[in-house]
Design an enzyme around this catalytic site. Structure first.
Site, PDB file in Angstrom:
ATOM      1  N   GLU A 113      43.039 119.843  71.224  1.00 45.81           N
ATOM      2  CA  GLU A 113      43.079 119.589  70.353  1.00 45.81           C
ATOM      3  C   GLU A 113      45.011 119.773  71.247  1.00 45.81           C
ATOM      4  O   GLU A 113      45.381 119.840  71.903  1.00 45.81           O
ATOM      5  CB  GLU A 113      43.745 120.675  69.189  1.00 45.81           C
ATOM      6  CG  GLU A 113      42.397 120.761  68.881  1.00 45.81           C
ATOM      7  CD  GLU A 113      42.278 122.180  68.121  1.00 45.81           C
ATOM      8  OE1 GLU A 113      43.396 122.631  66.999  1.00 45.81           O
ATOM      9  OE2 GLU A 113      41.377 122.497  67.621  1.00 45.81           O
ATOM     10  N   LYS A 115      48.275 121.012  70.527  1.00 43.18           N
ATOM     11  CA  LYS A 115      49.353 121.565  70.754  1.00 43.18           C
ATOM     12  C   LYS A 115      50.866 121.583  69.751  1.00 43.18           C
ATOM     13  O   LYS A 115      51.720 121.200  70.938  1.00 43.18           O
ATOM     14  CB  LYS A 115      49.685 123.059  71.839  1.00 43.18           C
ATOM     15  CG  LYS A 115      50.551 124.423  72.023  1.00 43.18           C
ATOM     16  CD  LYS A 115      50.248 125.097  73.112  1.00 43.18           C
ATOM     17  CE  LYS A 115      50.309 126.196  73.492  1.00 43.18           C
ATOM     18  NZ  LYS A 115      51.557 126.834  71.760  1.00 43.18           N
ATOM     19  N   ASP A 117      54.387 121.870  68.025  1.00 45.58           N
ATOM     20  CA  ASP A 117      55.435 122.595  68.346  1.00 45.58           C
ATOM     21  C   ASP A 117      56.378 123.112  66.744  1.00 45.58           C
ATOM     22  O   ASP A 117      57.190 122.419  66.682  1.00 45.58           O
ATOM     23  CB  ASP A 117      55.955 121.967  69.138  1.00 45.58           C
ATOM     24  CG  ASP A 117      56.959 123.455  70.224  1.00 45.58           C
ATOM     25  OD1 ASP A 117      56.829 124.662  69.537  1.00 45.58           O
ATOM     26  OD2 ASP A 117      57.537 123.209  70.448  1.00 45.58           O
ATOM     27  N   TYR A 225      43.938 124.136  61.659  1.00 45.60           N
ATOM     28  CA  TYR A 225      44.077 123.811  63.461  1.00 45.60           C
ATOM     29  C   TYR A 225      42.334 125.040  63.193  1.00 45.60           C
ATOM     30  O   TYR A 225      42.227 125.309  64.359  1.00 45.60           O
ATOM     31  CB  TYR A 225      44.639 123.433  64.730  1.00 45.60           C
ATOM     32  CG  TYR A 225      45.971 124.837  64.268  1.00 45.60           C
ATOM     33  CD1 TYR A 225      45.531 125.764  65.018  1.00 45.60           C
ATOM     34  CD2 TYR A 225      47.210 123.634  64.681  1.00 45.60           C
ATOM     35  CE1 TYR A 225      46.934 126.745  64.440  1.00 45.60           C
ATOM     36  CE2 TYR A 225      47.829 124.838  64.852  1.00 45.60           C
ATOM     37  CZ  TYR A 225      47.614 126.350  64.928  1.00 45.60           C
ATOM     38  OH  TYR A 225      48.709 127.151  65.046  1.00 45.60           O
ATOM     39  N   LYS A 312      50.415 123.693  79.144  1.00 46.72           N
ATOM     40  CA  LYS A 312      51.311 123.364  78.206  1.00 46.72           C
ATOM     41  C   LYS A 312      51.670 121.900  79.675  1.00 46.72           C
ATOM     42  O   LYS A 312      52.219 121.826  80.619  1.00 46.72           O
ATOM     43  CB  LYS A 312      52.463 124.297  78.760  1.00 46.72           C
ATOM     44  CG  LYS A 312      52.378 125.399  76.824  1.00 46.72           C
ATOM     45  CD  LYS A 312      53.194 125.639  76.322  1.00 46.72           C
ATOM     46  CE  LYS A 312      53.406 127.231  76.402  1.00 46.72           C
ATOM     47  NZ  LYS A 312      54.456 127.037  75.310  1.00 46.72           N
ATOM     48  N   CYS A 406      90.700 132.571  76.532  1.00 46.46           N
ATOM     49  CA  CYS A 406      89.266 132.545  75.069  1.00 46.46           C
ATOM     50  C   CYS A 406      90.075 131.188  74.422  1.00 46.46           C
ATOM     51  O   CYS A 406      90.595 130.994  73.887  1.00 46.46           O
ATOM     52  CB  CYS A 406      89.258 133.780  74.264  1.00 46.46           C
ATOM     53  SG  CYS A 406      88.318 133.238  72.942  1.00 46.46           S
ATOM     54  N   CYS A 409      91.081 132.379  70.737  1.00 46.22           N
ATOM     55  CA  CYS A 409      91.487 133.684  71.072  1.00 46.22           C
ATOM     56  C   CYS A 409      93.188 133.892  71.389  1.00 46.22           C
ATOM     57  O   CYS A 409      94.049 134.557  71.322  1.00 46.22           O
ATOM     58  CB  CYS A 409      90.654 134.876  70.136  1.00 46.22           C
ATOM     59  SG  CYS A 409      91.113 135.990  71.496  1.00 46.22           S
ATOM     60  N   CYS A 424      85.107 137.577  76.112  1.00 41.54           N
ATOM     61  CA  CYS A 424      86.985 137.797  75.421  1.00 41.54           C
ATOM     62  C   CYS A 424      86.398 139.504  75.265  1.00 41.54           C
ATOM     63  O   CYS A 424      85.969 139.813  74.506  1.00 41.54           O
ATOM     64  CB  CYS A 424      86.878 136.869  74.667  1.00 41.54           C
ATOM     65  SG  CYS A 424      88.496 137.371  73.567  1.00 41.54           S
ATOM     66  N   CYS A 430      89.291 138.583  67.803  1.00 42.86           N
ATOM     67  CA  CYS A 430      88.461 136.933  68.102  1.00 42.86           C
ATOM     68  C   CYS A 430      87.089 136.859  66.648  1.00 42.86           C
ATOM     69  O   CYS A 430      86.650 137.308  66.958  1.00 42.86           O
ATOM     70  CB  CYS A 430      88.079 137.119  69.610  1.00 42.86           C
ATOM     71  SG  CYS A 430      87.205 135.836  69.742  1.00 42.86           S
TER      72      CYS A 430
HETATM   73  S1  IVH Z   1      44.799 127.304  67.892  1.00 42.29           S
HETATM   74  C1  IVH Z   1      43.237 132.422  68.435  1.00 42.29           C
HETATM   75  N1  IVH Z   1      45.584 125.807  68.096  1.00 42.29           N
HETATM   76  O1  IVH Z   1      50.320 127.828  69.745  1.00 42.29           O
HETATM   77  C2  IVH Z   1      43.498 130.812  68.132  1.00 42.29           C
HETATM   78  N2  IVH Z   1      47.337 126.924  67.591  1.00 42.29           N
HETATM   79  O2  IVH Z   1      49.998 130.128  71.019  1.00 42.29           O
HETATM   80  C3  IVH Z   1      44.443 130.210  67.729  1.00 42.29           C
HETATM   81  N3  IVH Z   1      49.045 125.936  68.202  1.00 42.29           N
HETATM   82  O3  IVH Z   1      51.445 130.356  67.649  1.00 42.29           O
HETATM   83  C4  IVH Z   1      45.670 129.525  67.893  1.00 42.29           C
HETATM   84  N4  IVH Z   1      48.811 123.912  67.844  1.00 42.29           N
HETATM   85  O4  IVH Z   1      50.656 128.528  66.171  1.00 42.29           O
HETATM   86  C5  IVH Z   1      46.186 126.643  67.650  1.00 42.29           C
HETATM   87  N5  IVH Z   1      46.369 123.681  67.987  1.00 42.29           N
HETATM   88  C6  IVH Z   1      45.780 124.369  67.759  1.00 42.29           C
HETATM   89  C7  IVH Z   1      47.431 125.277  67.989  1.00 42.29           C
HETATM   90  C8  IVH Z   1      47.815 126.368  68.026  1.00 42.29           C
HETATM   91  C9  IVH Z   1      50.018 124.990  68.690  1.00 42.29           C
HETATM   92  C10 IVH Z   1      50.247 127.485  68.578  1.00 42.29           C
HETATM   93  C11 IVH Z   1      49.684 128.423  67.263  1.00 42.29           C
HETATM   94  C12 IVH Z   1      50.133 129.812  68.186  1.00 42.29           C
HETATM   95  C13 IVH Z   1      50.298 128.921  69.956  1.00 42.29           C
HETATM   96  C14 IVH Z   1      48.962 130.162  70.749  1.00 42.29           C
END
Ligand code: IVH
Length: 667
Positions: A113, A115, A117, A225, A312, A406, A409, A424, A430
Site C-alpha cells: 500500500e 504510506k 503522510d 487501511y 520510505k 536581533c 529588538c 538574542c 524581545c
Molecule cells: S498500517 C500495525 N498502512 O504510518 C500497522 N500505516 O508507522 C499499522 N501509515 O503512523 C499501520 N499509510 O499512520 C499502515 N497504508 C498504511 C499507512 C500507514 C500511512 C502511517 C500510520 C502510522 C505509520 C506507521
C-alpha cells in the site's frame, strides 16, 4: 407540516444526502450540483431544528460542525496503536522478507500500500455507527476527536449494508490533499495567520482544533487501511479491506497483492516515480503480510509488528533561486535564518521558504544570495536548503553577512560556547520571546488556557498582555471589540482564564517557564518546597538537596527569582489567585511506602491514566523507568501490555502486578 410527514421527509433527505456524499467523497463522482446539494442540506437542517425529536447524531447535517469549544477526552485504545519498522534500503527489505519466510516456512503473500503522510486515526464503530475517533496519542491512549472527524465527509457516520461486525476498529490516515492545503495556506497568508509547513502538519493541527465548525471548512480527507476486531468477516487483510469498501469506507485503490518480493520491488519502483503526480503526499510504501494466521504467527516486537514494514522514499529535491534571507527569533531567543526562494514545486506543494539552520551551515555550504540552491523536505521540519549549484553562480556574488543584532529588538546577538545558534539575550524585552513564554504558560500541560498562538499575538499587539500575569486582568469588554472575537468566544476565554486558577501548584511552576524546569522537575520542587515562598527564597544548597536537582537547574531557579520583573509577575499572579502552594489534600496522599523502588508501567489501566499512576509512584517515593532491567522492582501491568515486556519481566523474575496489587503496596 405534521411530525409524521416531517419524520418521513427527514429520513428521505438523510438517505439522499448520504448517497450524494458517498458518490462525491468516496467515489469522486458527483451526481448533483453544489447548489442542489446545499438546498437539500438546508432543508434537512431546518426540519431538524423544527422537529428536534428526530435528531440523530449520525445525521449528515452533523458534519457541518457545531460551534462549541471543548477539550478532548483522552481514552484508551482498545488495541495499542503501534508504529511500523522503517527502511530506506532494498537490502533491509530483503532481510525483512527472509525473516518472514524463515519464520513461517511457507509461501507468503504481501499487500503493498502507499504510506500516506497525514495524521493517523483510529475509528470505532458499534452497530454500524461511528462512536469514537482517537488520535494516536502515546499509542496507548489518544484524544477523542470525534466531533472534528464527523466533519470529514468521506468517513461514514452510519455504515451501509448489514454484514459489518457489531463492534470493530478501523484505522487510517487523515490528510489534506495538495489543492486544499495550498488554498488554506493562501487564506491564512491573507488573514495574517502563520502558515502550515506541510499538509501533514496542517492535517494534524486541524484535527486538534477545538472548534468543529472551523474544522468543517478545511478539506480534510481520510484513507482507511487497517481493520481490527474479533469478528472480522475474512482471514486476510486484503479481503477485509475490500469488504470495508462495501460498508462505505474510502479504501484506497492504490493497493496490490504481491506474490513475491520481486512484485513488491516493482510496486515500489512504480510509485517512487508516480507519486509525483498524486494529488496528496506519501512518504513511502507499506508492506504487510496478507494472512491473519501468518500475522499471528509472526507476532510483534516491543513496538512494531513483525509482519509489516514501511519502505520510505528518499526525499525529493528541487533547484531554485535564493532571493533573500530572513532571520526568525524563536521563543528561547534562538535565531534561525530562513531562505526566501523563487517559488518552486517540491513533492506536490509550492515552496517559497526553507530553513538555512544557522551561520555555520551557511558558511559550510558557502551559500550566497542569488545562488541556485537545492532544497529538500525533511522528515518533520519545513524544507531545508541542502546544497548550492555552483555552476550557476554569478561571478560577482558575495558571501552572506550574518546579522549581528536581533531583527526584532536590535539587541546585539550572542553565541554560547559549543552552540550552533546565535541568540538574542534580551529575554524580557524581545517580543517573540515574551509571546513564546505566554504560549508556554497557557499550553495544555501548563495552565491549559484555550488561547491560540494567533490570538496571543493579537492580544500582545493590542497591548492587552505584556507578560503571563496580564492574562488575569483581561475582561470580556476588552476582547469584544477585537477582530475575530465575538460575545461567546470572549466569554469562553475569560472563563478559561478563571478556571486556570484551579491548576495545581506543580503545573503552575512548570508554566512559569523557568529554564530547565520541565514537568518532572516542577513536580519534585513543588513536593519538596510546598509553596512558592519557600522555593523563591531557597539557597543553592537547599535546592540541590532535592532529588535530581543539580547545579545547573538550581542556578537557573535562583537567577529567575533574582530578576525583579519575575518577582513582580509572581506577585501579580498570586494576587490574581493562581495556586502557589500545594493543597492540603494533595499532600495527605503522599508517603514513603515505595521509597527507592523502581517501577515500569505498561498497558492501559481502568482506575488511573498512565500519568496518574506515574504520579502516585513518585508521590510515594518510587521511581518510574521506561524499560525493564534487572534493577526493576515491579512491573505494573494494565490491559494490552506488550508481549515483549511481559516476556522480559518473566525472564528476569520481576513481579508483574496489576493496579489493585499496586494499591495494596500503598497501604
Ligand atoms: S498500517 C500495525 N498502512 O504510518 C500497522 N500505516 O508507522 C499499522 N501509515 O503512523 C499501520 N499509510 O499512520 C499502515 N497504508 C498504511 C499507512 C500507514 C500511512 C502511517 C500510520 C502510522 C505509520 C506507521
Amino acid at each position: 407540516m405534521d411530525p409524521k410527514t416531517a419524520e418521513l421527509r427527514i429520513r428521505q433527505l438523510r438517505e439522499t444526502i448520504n448517497g450524494h456524499n458517498y458518490k462525491y467523497y468516496v467515489l469522486a463522482q458527483p451526481s448533483i450540483s453544489d447548489f442542489e446539494y446545499d438546498t437539500l442540506m438546508n432543508e434537512l437542517i431546518m426540519l431538524e431544528a423544527a422537529f428536534p425529536e428526530f435528531n440523530d447524531p449520525a445525521s449528515p447535517s452533523q458534519r457541518v460542525g457545531s460551534d462549541i469549544n471543548r477539550n478532548f477526552e483522552q481514552l484508551p485504545h482498545a488495541y495499542p496503536m503501534l508504529s511500523l519498522g522503517n527502511t530506506y534500503s532494498r537490502q533491509e527489505l530483503a532481510d525483512f522478507h527472509n525473516r518472514v519466510v524463515k519464520s513461517l516456512q511457507e509461501d507468503v503473500q504481501y499487500v503493498c500500500e502507499l504510506k500516506y503522510d497525514g495524521a493517523s486515526i483510529s475509528l470505532t464503530y458499534e452497530n454500524g455507527r461511528l462512536v469514537q475517533a482517537l488520535t494516536r496519542g502515546d499509542g496507548e491512549k489518544g484524544d477523542n476527536v470525534i466531533d472534528n472527524v464527523k466533519t470529514i465527509r468521506s468517513i461514514p457516520l452510519q455504515l451501509k449494508g448489514e454484514d459489518y461486525p457489531e463492534k470493530f476498529v478501523i484505522r487510517g490516515e487523515i490528510f489534506l490533499p495538495h489543492e486544499g492545503f495550498e488554498k488554506m495556506n493562501r487564506e491564512r497568508e491573507e488573514a495574517g495567520d502563520p502558515l502550515f509547513a506541510n499538509p501533514r502538519n496542517a492535517a494534524a493541527g486541524t484535527l486538534k482544533i477545538q472548534n468543529p465548525r472551523l474544522v468543517a471548512r478545511r478539506p480534510l480527507d481520510c484513507f482507511l487501511y487497517f481493520l481490527l476486531g474479533d469478528k472480522l468477516p475474512f482471514g486476510s487483510h486484503y479481503d477485509n479491506l475490500q469488504k470495508a469498501k462495501e460498508w462505505g469506507f474510502k479504501i484506497p485503490a492504490y493497493m496490490q497483492v504481491c506474490k513475491s518480493i520481486d512484485e513488491v520491488y516493482t510496486f515500489i519502483d512504480h510509485w517512487d516515480t508516480a507519486r509525483k503526480k498524486l494529488p496528496f503526499d506519501i512518504d513511502g510504501v507499506v508492506i504487510k503480510v496478507n494472512s491473519y494466521a501468518q500475522q499471528r504467527k509472526l507476532g510483534f516486537t516491543a513496538k512494531t509488528p513483525r509482519w509489516a514494514i514501511s519502505y520510505k522514499f528518499r526525499a525529493e529535491q528541487a533547484l531554485t533561486r535564493l532571493l533573500s534571507i530572513d532571520y526568525q527569533v524563536g521563543r528561547t531567543g534562538a535565531i534561525t535564518p530562513v531562505a526566501n526562494l523563487e517559488p518552486v514545486k517540491l513533492a506536490g506543494t509550492t515552496v517559497k521558504r526553507a530553513s538555512l539552520h544557522n551561520a555555520d551551515q551557511i558558511a559550510l555550504l558557502d551559500i550566497r544570495l542569488d545562488d541556485y540552491v537545492y532544497i529538500e523536505k525533511g522528515g518533520e521540519i519545513i524544507p531545508k536548503v541542502v546544497g548550492v549549484e555552483k555552476s550557476k553562480r554569478s561571478l560577482f556574488s558575495q558571501p552572506v553577512e550574518y546579522i549581528t543584532v536581533c531583527p526584532e529588538c536590535n539587541t546585539p546577538l550572542k553565541r554560547k560556547e559549543g552552540e550552533a545558534k546565535h541568540y538574542c539575550p534580551n529575554e524580557n524585552g524581545c517580543p517573540p520571546q515574551i509571546k513564546g513564554r505566554i504560549e508556554h504558560f497557557v499550553s495544555r500541560r501548563a495552565m491549559d488556557i484555550g488561547l491560540a498562538e494567533a490570538t496571543i499575538e493579537q492580544l500582545y499587539n493590542h497591548g492587552l498582555i505584556g507578560n503571563q500575569a496580564d492574562l488575569y486582568n483581561i475582561k470580556k469588554e476588552d476582547l469584544i471589540n477585537l477582530e475575530r472575537f465575538a460575545e461567546k468566544s470572549a466569554e469562553n476565554l475569560v472563563k478559561s482564564i478563571i478556571k486556570s486558577k484551579e491548576v495545581p501548584f506543580e503545573r503552575v511552576l512548570f508554566a512559569l517557564g523557568i529554564r530547565y524546569v520541565g514537568e518532572t522537575v516542577a513536580k519534585k520542587l513543588a513536593r519538596h518546597f510546598k509553596s512558592i515562598d519557600n522555593l523563591q527564597y531557597a539557597g543553592i544548597d537547599e535546592l540541590m538537596a532535592v532529588e535530581e536537582i543539580g547545579e545547573k537547574i538550581a542556578e537557573s531557579i535562583i537567577q529567575f527569582f533574582r530578576d525583579v520583573r519575575n518577582q513582580l509577575m509572581v506577585e501579580k499572579l498570586k494576587d490574581a489567585g493562581v495556586c502557589f502552594s500545594i493543597k492540603e489534600n494533595e499532600e495527605e496522599k503522599t508517603g514513603n511506602q515505595l521509597q527507592g523502588k523502581i517501577f515500569v508501567i505498561s498497558g492501559v489501566f481502568t482506575k488511573f491514566s498512565r500519568d496518574e499512576l506515574k504520579d502516585l509512584i513518585e508521590k510515594y517515593g518510587g521511581k518510574n523507568a521506561g524499560s525493564i532491567s534487572s534493577k526493576t522492582d515491579y512491573v505494573v501491568a494494565g490491559e494490552n501490555m506488550g508481549p515483549a515486556k511481559l516476556q522480559k519481566a518473566q525472564e528476569l523474575g520481576i513481579p508483574v502486578i496489576d493496579e489493585n496489587d499496586f494499591l495494596k503496596l500503598l497501604e
